[in-house]
Motif scaffolding. Structure first.
Motif, PDB file in Angstrom:
ATOM      1  N   ILE A  15       0.757  -1.275  -0.035  1.00 26.58           N
ATOM      2  CA  ILE A  15       0.078   0.060   0.016  1.00 26.58           C
ATOM      3  C   ILE A  15       1.086   1.180  -0.081  1.00 26.58           C
ATOM      4  O   ILE A  15       1.790   1.165   0.771  1.00 26.58           O
ATOM      5  CB  ILE A  15      -0.982  -0.141   1.138  1.00 26.58           C
ATOM      6  N   GLY A  16       0.413   2.047  -0.996  1.00 30.35           N
ATOM      7  CA  GLY A  16       1.424   3.504  -1.042  1.00 30.35           C
ATOM      8  C   GLY A  16       1.476   3.982  -2.534  1.00 30.35           C
ATOM      9  O   GLY A  16       0.742   3.169  -3.198  1.00 30.35           O
ATOM     10  N   THR A  17       2.538   4.662  -2.668  1.00 32.25           N
ATOM     11  CA  THR A  17       2.729   5.394  -4.014  1.00 32.25           C
ATOM     12  C   THR A  17       4.101   4.890  -4.333  1.00 32.25           C
ATOM     13  O   THR A  17       4.864   5.106  -3.457  1.00 32.25           O
ATOM     14  CB  THR A  17       2.449   6.916  -3.944  1.00 32.25           C
ATOM     15  N   TRP A  18       4.344   4.543  -5.548  1.00 35.15           N
ATOM     16  CA  TRP A  18       5.539   3.998  -6.005  1.00 35.15           C
ATOM     17  C   TRP A  18       6.042   4.717  -7.235  1.00 35.15           C
ATOM     18  O   TRP A  18       5.272   4.895  -8.067  1.00 35.15           O
ATOM     19  CB  TRP A  18       5.484   2.194  -6.349  1.00 35.15           C
ATOM     20  N   GLU A  37       4.286   5.680 -12.336  1.00 33.94           N
ATOM     21  CA  GLU A  37       3.881   5.921 -10.987  1.00 33.94           C
ATOM     22  C   GLU A  37       2.614   4.679 -10.856  1.00 33.94           C
ATOM     23  O   GLU A  37       1.660   4.636 -11.584  1.00 33.94           O
ATOM     24  CB  GLU A  37       3.276   7.257 -10.750  1.00 33.94           C
ATOM     25  N   ILE A  38       2.927   4.089  -9.699  1.00 38.37           N
ATOM     26  CA  ILE A  38       1.888   3.048  -9.182  1.00 38.37           C
ATOM     27  C   ILE A  38       1.154   3.620  -7.815  1.00 38.37           C
ATOM     28  O   ILE A  38       2.297   3.945  -6.703  1.00 38.37           O
ATOM     29  CB  ILE A  38       2.617   1.699  -8.988  1.00 38.37           C
ATOM     30  N   VAL A  39       0.040   3.462  -7.741  1.00 40.14           N
ATOM     31  CA  VAL A  39      -0.622   3.845  -6.303  1.00 40.14           C
ATOM     32  C   VAL A  39      -1.631   2.800  -6.184  1.00 40.14           C
ATOM     33  O   VAL A  39      -2.205   2.144  -6.883  1.00 40.14           O
ATOM     34  CB  VAL A  39      -1.718   5.145  -6.696  1.00 40.14           C
ATOM     35  N   ILE A  40      -1.233   2.295  -4.881  1.00 37.79           N
ATOM     36  CA  ILE A  40      -1.940   0.975  -4.353  1.00 37.79           C
ATOM     37  C   ILE A  40      -2.762   1.404  -2.941  1.00 37.79           C
ATOM     38  O   ILE A  40      -1.813   2.102  -2.246  1.00 37.79           O
ATOM     39  CB  ILE A  40      -1.090  -0.134  -3.968  1.00 37.79           C
ATOM     40  N   GLY A  41      -4.053   1.183  -2.804  1.00 39.75           N
ATOM     41  CA  GLY A  41      -4.745   1.562  -1.510  1.00 39.75           C
ATOM     42  C   GLY A  41      -5.746   0.667  -1.142  1.00 39.75           C
ATOM     43  O   GLY A  41      -5.694  -0.478  -1.777  1.00 39.75           O
ATOM     44  N   HIS A  42      -6.551   1.063  -0.252  1.00 40.88           N
ATOM     45  CA  HIS A  42      -7.443   0.010   0.242  1.00 40.88           C
ATOM     46  C   HIS A  42      -8.818   1.057   0.781  1.00 40.88           C
ATOM     47  O   HIS A  42      -8.483   2.103   0.981  1.00 40.88           O
ATOM     48  CB  HIS A  42      -7.142  -1.028   1.067  1.00 40.88           C
ATOM     49  N   VAL A  43      -9.851   0.249   0.819  1.00 46.43           N
ATOM     50  CA  VAL A  43     -11.091   0.983   1.368  1.00 46.43           C
ATOM     51  C   VAL A  43     -11.551   0.403   2.390  1.00 46.43           C
ATOM     52  O   VAL A  43     -12.813   0.263   2.868  1.00 46.43           O
ATOM     53  CB  VAL A  43     -12.140   1.233   0.285  1.00 46.43           C
ATOM     54  N   GLY A  44     -10.989  -0.659   3.278  1.00 46.03           N
ATOM     55  CA  GLY A  44     -11.386  -1.500   4.081  1.00 46.03           C
ATOM     56  C   GLY A  44     -12.204  -2.761   3.880  1.00 46.03           C
ATOM     57  O   GLY A  44     -12.754  -3.572   4.757  1.00 46.03           O
ATOM     58  N   LYS A  45     -12.292  -2.940   2.687  1.00 47.00           N
ATOM     59  CA  LYS A  45     -13.038  -4.111   1.973  1.00 47.00           C
ATOM     60  C   LYS A  45     -11.837  -5.008   1.609  1.00 47.00           C
ATOM     61  O   LYS A  45     -10.612  -4.887   1.495  1.00 47.00           O
ATOM     62  CB  LYS A  45     -13.981  -3.592   0.792  1.00 47.00           C
ATOM     63  N   PRO A  46     -12.115  -6.331   1.189  1.00 44.13           N
ATOM     64  CA  PRO A  46     -11.178  -7.528   0.709  1.00 44.13           C
ATOM     65  C   PRO A  46     -10.757  -7.359  -0.251  1.00 44.13           C
ATOM     66  O   PRO A  46     -10.578  -8.318  -0.885  1.00 44.13           O
ATOM     67  CB  PRO A  46     -12.141  -8.721   1.060  1.00 44.13           C
ATOM     68  N   PHE A  47     -10.099  -6.066  -0.931  1.00 46.31           N
ATOM     69  CA  PHE A  47      -9.511  -6.105  -1.967  1.00 46.31           C
ATOM     70  C   PHE A  47      -8.587  -4.716  -1.826  1.00 46.31           C
ATOM     71  O   PHE A  47      -8.702  -3.987  -1.060  1.00 46.31           O
ATOM     72  CB  PHE A  47     -10.232  -5.954  -3.097  1.00 46.31           C
ATOM     73  N   LEU A  48      -7.526  -4.711  -2.680  1.00 42.59           N
ATOM     74  CA  LEU A  48      -6.536  -3.587  -2.748  1.00 42.59           C
ATOM     75  C   LEU A  48      -6.667  -2.811  -4.054  1.00 42.59           C
ATOM     76  O   LEU A  48      -7.367  -3.600  -4.918  1.00 42.59           O
ATOM     77  CB  LEU A  48      -4.918  -3.638  -2.611  1.00 42.59           C
ATOM     78  N   THR A 155      11.436  -0.960 -12.090  1.00 42.33           N
ATOM     79  CA  THR A 155      11.957  -0.868 -10.663  1.00 42.33           C
ATOM     80  C   THR A 155      11.629   0.520 -10.158  1.00 42.33           C
ATOM     81  O   THR A 155      11.748   1.402 -10.619  1.00 42.33           O
ATOM     82  CB  THR A 155      13.590  -0.799 -10.488  1.00 42.33           C
ATOM     83  N   LEU A 156      10.838   0.314  -8.780  1.00 40.65           N
ATOM     84  CA  LEU A 156      10.253   1.568  -8.435  1.00 40.65           C
ATOM     85  C   LEU A 156      10.382   1.655  -6.997  1.00 40.65           C
ATOM     86  O   LEU A 156      10.723   0.581  -6.306  1.00 40.65           O
ATOM     87  CB  LEU A 156       8.796   1.360  -8.611  1.00 40.65           C
ATOM     88  N   ARG A 157      10.380   2.782  -6.234  1.00 43.04           N
ATOM     89  CA  ARG A 157      10.782   2.939  -4.867  1.00 43.04           C
ATOM     90  C   ARG A 157       9.543   3.604  -4.480  1.00 43.04           C
ATOM     91  O   ARG A 157       8.907   4.200  -4.762  1.00 43.04           O
ATOM     92  CB  ARG A 157      12.034   3.864  -4.857  1.00 43.04           C
TER      93      ARG A 157
END
Ligand code: HEM
Length: 161
Positions: A15-18, A37-48, A155-157
């Motif tokens: 989870i975060g920004t890469w 740029e990759i953004v990975i998040g969640h909303v409290g449900k069973p998926f990202l 490769t991302l950071r």
């Protein structure tokens, strides 16, 4: 921010920004470099939630973008659903291995949807490696008559919010 759903707690390190750089190639096209740029998040449900966008390294023009979801249907298993602006939908399934502060994901397509105008893509495989604040991935595809062949590596950071 809602609490992370326990089904995807194992994916918390994603989870975060890469941000980073990649290289693309395929037998039918000229090789290219890209920034991503990759953004990975969640909303409290069973998926990202997952989204990425890219730009060419040479002149900054927008290249590929995609958006989708990650789920963990059972321990050690992972599902990825992605929509592409090129008229392609991708369903991948595979394995998730957690290793200390990192994880590795290997998935392959089980279903690909194509609009009438989309290029022919018959198979995709992706691998992701997360180690600390570094995320690397590779993508291979069978497309436009070619067998499953490497297309992308990047490769991302992790970006500080
Ligand atoms: C980081 C993500 C990606 C980038 C930067 C990228 C970039 C490119 C570029 C620059 C080309 C050549 C010019 C063009 O046709 O636009 C290309 C071709 C292509 N890409 Fe990607 N791509 C990415 C991901 C993908 C994915 C995930 C798929 C499959 C779902 C895909 C499928 C294709 C196909 C089918 C071609 C055309 C090959 C041909 O017509 O010979 N790409 N890509």
């Amino acid at each position: 921010m809602p609490e992370l759903h326990p089904d995807v707690a194992v994916l918390a390190p994603l989870i975060g920004t890469w941000a980073g750089a990649g290289a693309g190639e395929y037998p039918t096209i000229a090789s290219f470099g890209y920034r991503e740029e990759i953004v990975i998040g969640h909303v409290g449900k069973p998926f990202l939630t997952y989204s990425q966008r890219t730009r060419a390294t040479d002149d900054g023009r927008p290249l590929h973008a995609e958006t989708g979801y990650l789920r963990v249907p059972a321990p050690g298993r992972i599902e990825l659903v992605v929509a592409h602006p090129t008229g392609v939908t991708e369903i991948d399934e595979g394995t998730l291995v957690v290793d200390g502060d990192g994880l590795s994901i290997e998935v392959a397509s089980t279903s690909i949807g194509l609009t009438g105008s989309a290029k022919s893509i018959t198979a995709l495989s992706r691998s992701f490696q997360l180690a600390g604040d570094q995320l690397t991935y590779r993508v291979a595809m069978a497309a436009v008559g070619e067998p499953l062949t490497h297309h992308l590596a990047a490769t991302l950071r992790r970006q500080l919010e």
